[in-house]
Design an enzyme around this catalytic site. Structure first.
Site, short mmCIF file in Angstrom:
data_model
loop_
_atom_site.label_atom_id
_atom_site.label_comp_id
_atom_site.label_asym_id
_atom_site.label_seq_id
_atom_site.Cartn_x
_atom_site.Cartn_y
_atom_site.Cartn_z
N SER A 257 0.84 -1.19 0.00
CA SER A 257 0.00 0.00 0.00
C SER A 257 0.88 1.24 0.00
CB SER A 257 -0.87 0.01 1.25
OG SER A 257 -0.02 0.12 2.38
N LYS A 258 0.27 2.32 -0.47
CA LYS A 258 0.96 3.61 -0.51
C LYS A 258 1.49 4.01 0.86
CE LYS A 258 -2.22 5.92 -2.78
NZ LYS A 258 -3.09 6.88 -3.37
N ARG A 259 0.73 3.58 1.88
CA ARG A 259 1.05 4.02 3.22
C ARG A 259 2.36 3.41 3.71
NH1 ARG A 259 -1.14 2.59 7.79
NH2 ARG A 259 -2.28 0.94 6.75
N SER A 261 4.66 1.51 1.66
CA SER A 261 5.74 1.38 0.67
C SER A 261 5.54 2.43 -0.41
CB SER A 261 5.69 0.01 -0.02
OG SER A 261 5.52 -1.02 0.89
#
Ligand code: GLU
Length: 506
Positions: A257-259, A261
């Site tokens: 996830s963006k959060r 990685s």
């Protein structure tokens, strides 16, 4: 039958690593089997799709070197291909026609349920602990009831009939998959009441009309596949083969996830990953060659790739391995090529230093070329160039007395060593100021004084670069040049003398 495969990105965000990996595997499959690789832009989500994201995605795929044979643009030129247009927003008419056919065959029906009715259904199902599903209110209206609704001007969506059955298919990666359609939420809206099509419908219509033979996509779509299969059948189309690629996971094995990685390919480009390394790493996210080898060029991947060798377990994203592979590919670049790729990164670093108030000198391209042998083995990413050679371009380097003193030494020894080193280096005349001429006398100096060569070299390194990690010391002295080397040693000596004076005098 030669395969026709596709990458079908939704331009609702920048090119995601997962999409890049899916694109690569489709590309490899097509090229390995002499098939066709198509790009289709899935921009039916009008609220979230933007042209800027579409640009980012196409640019990213071009950067990776994944050239497609059909798409909204091919190699920078406008679409040419037998199935144009390749943007779903330009294919609305096709979806309407397909929906009409399904309506005529009673495989779909007009649904007049209002938003309020559907919300109330949902709440009732939640209260009864049932999974959300369409209750079938409009599934069996009589022609008379429909006419009445139409006469009242009630807007209708189009719903596709989803029977109760077990949909089974042989996934090329996962083997036999069986999914009970009762879990799918009931009859499926394929056109909204404003006539816009929904995602599952557009995918199935497009894959059917664009003669796609293999749908290779992420595991997150596995649960959609039965819906698509039912739609293919209703449309009278051949059902393609499916291959669901393993999810890409964060280090803690949660879905990437963006959060947690970095997921945008453009971020990796900006940090100085090279396409050769990045493509190589993407290939290993789910595929293994079955040998000890790890380094593969795109062409080698095309030759080796077998979809049967893709594993079904999640692929953990390992930044360290990516950097290692990237470093290996940087080492394989030709010197001119590397110099050219480094120029922008070095310039950006120097711009940033200048903006922060530093006095800098700009290198010419041929100077960057001379730095290549110094840095090529030491770059995990091109963006690391600044930290490695900034001292060559900065008017002043930031050094403190504490930095100058090697771990096992004290200030007095360091001062003595820098003075001796300065004298030794000053004895090497400008014409022979070369690594081979500098190393022997400096080693002899360490021997003579009983210093560890490593300590002496560290004191010199820090004094002339402000850093503890640099290219090899003697090459560094040469790159910096005799005058600046002597000047910086002088500066270091003065710094330690001032420090001593303050300490003893204070
Ligand atoms: N547009 C979908 C996505 O970006 C891909 C759908 C598909 O490959 O079938 O996830």
């Amino acid at each position: 039958m030669t395969p026709r495969v596709r990458i079908a990105p939704s331009p609702t965000g920048p090119l995601h690593i997962g999409t890049a990996r899916t694109a690569l595997f489709n590309y490899l499959y097509a090229r390995h089997h002499g098939g066709t690789f198509m790009l289709r832009v899935e921009d039916t989500d009008q609220a979230r799709s933007t042209l800027a994201y579409e640009r980012d995605i196409l640019d990213g795929l071009h950067w990776l070197g994944l050239s497609w044979d059909e798409g909204p643009e091919v190699a920078g030129r406008p679409a040419v291909g037998p199935y144009a247009p390749y943007r779903q927003s330009e294919r609305t008419q096709l979806y309407r026609e397909a929906a009409d056919r399904l309506l005529q065959q009673d495989r779909a029906y007009a649904c007049y349920c209002s938003r309020e009715q559907l919300e109330a259904d949902k709440r009732a199902q939640e209260a009864a602990h049932q999974p959300p599903h369409y209750v079938g209110r409009c599934a069996s209206l009589t022609p008379e009831q429909r006419r009445l609704n139409e006469a009242q001007g009630i807007a209708s969506a189009v719903r596709f009939r989803v029977g109760r059955e077990l949909v089974a298919f042989d996934d090329l990666i996962r083997g036999r998959v069986e999914i009970d359609t009762t879990a799918l939420g009931g009859d499926l809206v394929i056109l909204r009441s404003d006539g816009t099509p929904l995602y599952h419908f557009t995918v199935a219509v497009d894959d059917a009309t664009m003669a796609i033979t293999h749908v290779i996509r992420g595991e997150d779509h596995l649960s959609n596949t039965p819906k698509h299969i039912l739609l293919f059948r209703a449309l009278g189309a051949d059902v393609p083969q499916f291959a669901h690629l393993p999810l890409i996971l964060n280090a803690d094995r949660t879905k990437m996830s963006k959060r947690k990685s970095q997921t945008a390919v453009s971020d990796y480009v900006a940090q100085g990953f090279v396409r050769e390394g990045f493509v190589n790493y993407l290939a290993l996210l789910g595929w293994a060659s079955g040998t000890e080898e790890e380094l593969f060029s795109l062409d080698e991947l095309v030759e080796r790739f077998e979809i049967e060798r893709v594993h079904s377990g999640g692929a953990v994203f390992d930044r360290e391995r990516l950097e290692w592979l990237n470093g290996q590919w940087i080492r394989r670049l030709g010197p001119d090529d590397l110099a050219e790729r480094l120029a922008g990164f070095l310039a950006a670093e120097l711009d940033a230093r200048e903006a922060a108030g530093a006095r800098i000198r700009r290198p010419a391209q041929d100077e960057i070329r001379t730095l290549v042998p110094l840095v090529q083995e030491r770059l995990p990413v091109l963006g690391a160039i600044g930290d490695l050679v900034d001292f060559l371009f900065l008017g002043e380097i930031a050094v403190t007395p504490e930095m100058l003193v090697p771990k096992r030494w004290d200030e007095r020894t360091t001062l003595e060593a820098l003075k001796a080193a300065r004298a030794t280096i000053a004895d090497v005349p400008p014409v022979t100021f070369e690594a081979d001429e500098l190393e022997p006398p400096l080693r002899a100096l360490a021997d003579e004084r009983g210093w560890k060569a490593g300590d002496l070299f560290m004191a010199i390194r820090v004094a002339i670069t402000g850093r503890t990690a640099t290219p090899p010391l003697f090459d560094t002295l040469v790159a910096l040049g005799r005058d600046r080397t002597l000047q910086r040693l002088e500066d270091g000596i003065r710094l330690l003398e001032t420090e001593k004076a303050t300490v003893t005098g204070g």
